[in-house]
Design an enzyme around this catalytic site. Structure first.
Site, PDB file in Angstrom:
ATOM      1  N   MET A  24       0.801  -1.217   0.000  1.00 25.65           N
ATOM      2  CA  MET A  24       0.000   0.000   0.000  1.00 25.65           C
ATOM      3  C   MET A  24       0.838   1.273   0.000  1.00 25.65           C
ATOM      4  SD  MET A  24      -3.169  -0.724  -0.194  1.00 25.65           S
ATOM      5  CE  MET A  24      -3.943   0.801   0.352  1.00 25.65           C
ATOM      6  N   GLY A  25       2.142   1.193  -0.211  1.00 24.08           N
ATOM      7  CA  GLY A  25       2.890   2.433  -0.266  1.00 24.08           C
ATOM      8  C   GLY A  25       4.380   2.277  -0.104  1.00 24.08           C
ATOM      9  N   ASP A 136      -3.913  -7.464   9.424  1.00 23.43           N
ATOM     10  CA  ASP A 136      -2.649  -7.838   8.791  1.00 23.43           C
ATOM     11  C   ASP A 136      -1.557  -7.983   9.852  1.00 23.43           C
ATOM     12  OD1 ASP A 136      -1.069  -8.556   6.651  1.00 23.43           O
ATOM     13  OD2 ASP A 136      -0.499  -6.505   6.157  1.00 23.43           O
TER      14      ASP A 136
END
Length: 584
Positions: A24-25, A136
């Site tokens: 995600m980044g 997660d």
């Protein structure tokens, strides 16, 4: 992208380097100009920020995490959008991830792994209380600060349970190796999904391996759903059974069979850590060195005696003197050394009752060290393992045979006799040591013995049975405590293998009957333990009254009679346990 992003945040942040990339980044190490502090900036790449769905998920991650304030959760300082860049700044942690620690040094020692998992469980319990599911949990998201603090990072796919429709519509989000079965199936998840993931983290921390691995993510997900996780004890047999069982319960496929929440798991792990309190220095020195006849002096002494014996015979012109010198050197001198060491421990405020606790703690500690040495970097033994010497060496590598031998020596009758002799040469003003390392029954028993020893000789003669009664109550209480732990573990095992919703009423009834029998025996043992401790407390209080002049020998004699009845009742129950076990 680095230069473009630096240009966009110039004056507010000074980027130093890239720390890593995730799904995600990108994460950069930067300096926040105004406050002059290091921060970690997580940036959603512009190519993904242009996707409204991904952009919204990223912002939801940041806003969710920013609401959490807990010592074991990395704080979010700011969530910002500048031009086409979407990012948030969080505290920078100097340390390493749990993955890096295990890959670099092998599995954690049980005590260290328990502490890490407990701190993560605390963080998750807090987040769940705020309505936040992490989704997660994995070693990459657990940071170990150089100072020792444990921090949970990247609530990157966390969602607020209320109104989380965006993440409960069948999407499979997370890391396959750490996903719960329900998460792998795309079902709605709750806090018990995080518990399953934390269980796999614990499995990894204790064993250095993952329960399920495959080339394709879909194969791993299929295993998470269909295959039972191997019991931790089978891959890491030296992990204490209670800890292994706690991890195994987290890994139940049915979420109903997992612990009630991370707070419950944290309590279990915290209890395991509390049982491993550090011993006082005097006791550690005794079990490591003073309790043993080893060192260079022991090796040289036989040769010294072989030289001294004929010299003594020649000087006195007597064979008998030489013989007496030899026998004395091999018996009285070692006895004198051991008695002097026992006297030294007594002068430090400890007693014979402390020896068993100290040796048990030492054996537990060395078991961890030997487990690490055997499994990681211990090498292979190239000498004749088939020979008797090789077998002894291998046994010593796996178990602290020396500590076990000397522990039995000192806790037995002969060790008790040595302490009795040493007490005759001990100062009567020895200061009692701290009682924090002792079980309650041993602390009370030792206090009673110290009060008894300071009574006038005539009074001690009238109460001459008191030390034996106290010692018997101590032993009975310890037996009940050990039995209580066995029953608690048995109940946990039965609960773990329970049969909720079984279609066969007979099986369900048998399961319920076993639970009821174990619970009844546990309650009885717990009551017997309370009776033994209460009897010791009564003896101690009456000894205090006797010292204060408000008690009487007659009253104390009556209490000793009642205490003997308690001890006889417990002994009968212990004998009953033994007979049942032999019959089974």
């Amino acid at each position: 992208m680095f230069l473009d992003f630096q240009g966009a945040v110039a004056g507010r942040y000074s980027l130093e380097r890239e720390l890593g990339r995730g799904g995600m980044g990108v994460v950069y190490l930067a300096r926040e100009v105004r406050l002059d502090r290091s921060v970690a900036i997580k940036l959603l790449p512009p190519s993904k920020a242009s996707d409204p769905k991904l952009r919204e998920r990223f912002l939801r991650e940041a806003r969710t995490a920013a609401k959490l304030s807990h010592p074991n959760i990395i704080p979010i300082h700011a969530v910002e959008e500048i031009g086409g860049f979407v990012f948030f700044a969080m505290a920078y942690v100097e340390g390493e991830t749990l993955t890096e620690r295990v890959r670099r040094r092998g599995p954690l020692a049980p005590s260290e792994a328990s502490r890490v998992l407990r701190d993560v469980a605390w963080a998750l319990a807090y987040a769940h209380g705020q309505g936040v599911i992490h989704r997660d949990v994995k070693p990459d998201n657990i940071l170990l600060e150089n100072s020792g603090r444990v921090l949970v990072a990247d609530f990157g796919i966390a969602s607020i349970v209320a109104g989380a429709s965006g993440l409960s519509t069948g999407e499979v989000v997370g890391t396959p190796e750490f996903m719960s079965p329900e998460q792998a199936l795309g079902e709605a998840v709750d806090g018990r999904s995080d518990l399953y993931s934390l269980g796999i983290v614990g499995y990894f921390a204790f064993s250095g391996t993952l329960p399920f691995e495959a080339e394709k993510a879909t194969e791993v997900l299929a295993k998470q759903v269909t295959e039972p996780v191997p019991l931790l004890g089978t891959v890491a047999p030296l992990v204490p059974r209670r800890l292994a069982q706690a991890i195994d319960r987290c890994l139940a496929k049915d979420r109903e069979e997992r612990p009630d929440g991370p707070a419950v798991l944290a309590d279990q792990l915290g209890h395991a850590l509390e049982q491993r309190r550090d011993l006082p220095v005097a006791l550690r020195a005794f079990v490591k060195h003073d309790a043993r006849l080893d060192g260079s002096g022991v090796l040289l002494w036989p040769f010294i005696m072989l030289v001294a014996t004929p010299i003594a015979g020649m000087l006195t012109q007597s064979v008998a003197v030489g013989f007496v010198t030899l026998v004395s050197g091999y018996t009285l001198v070692p006895l004198g050394v051991l008695i002097n060491r026992a006297r030294k421990l007594l002068n430090a405020g400890f007693g014979h009752s402390d020896i068993g606790v100290a040796f048990k703690a030492e054996i537990d500690r060395t078991r961890e060290e030997r487990a690490y040495g055997l499994g990681y970097g211990g090498g292979t033994l190239t000498i004749g393992v088939g020979s008797g010497m090789g077998a002894l060496i291998m046994l010593q590598r796996r178990r602290d045979v020396d500590a076990e031998f000397w522990g039995r020596f000192w806790t037995g009758r002969f060790g008790r006799w040595l302490f009795g002799v040493a007490r005759m040469f001990t100062s009567a003003k020895a200061v009692p040591a701290s009682l924090t390392h002792r079980p309650t029954e041993l602390a009370l028993g030792m206090a009673a013995e110290q009060l008894y020893d300071t009574l006038p000789k005539e009074t001690r003669q009238q109460l001459r049975e008191l030390p034996d009664v106290v010692h018997r109550l101590e032993q009975d209480a310890q037996r009940m405590r050990a039995r209580l732990e066995e029953l608690q573990e048995a109940l946990s095992d039965v609960g773990q293998r329970g049969t909720p919703g079984t279609p066969d009423p007979a099986i369900g009834a048998r399961h319920d009957r076993i639970v009821a029998d174990l619970s009844a025996e546990r309650d009885l043992v717990q009551q017997r333990l309370k009776d033994a401790v209460a009897a010791l407390e009564t003896i101690r209080l009456n000894l205090l009254r006797l010292h204060a002049g408000t008690g009487s020998v007659r009253s104390l004699t009556t209490d000793l009679g009642l205490a003997r009845e308690v001890a006889r009742s417990i002994s009968a129950q212990v004998e009953g346990f033994r007979e049942v076990e032999e019959a089974l």
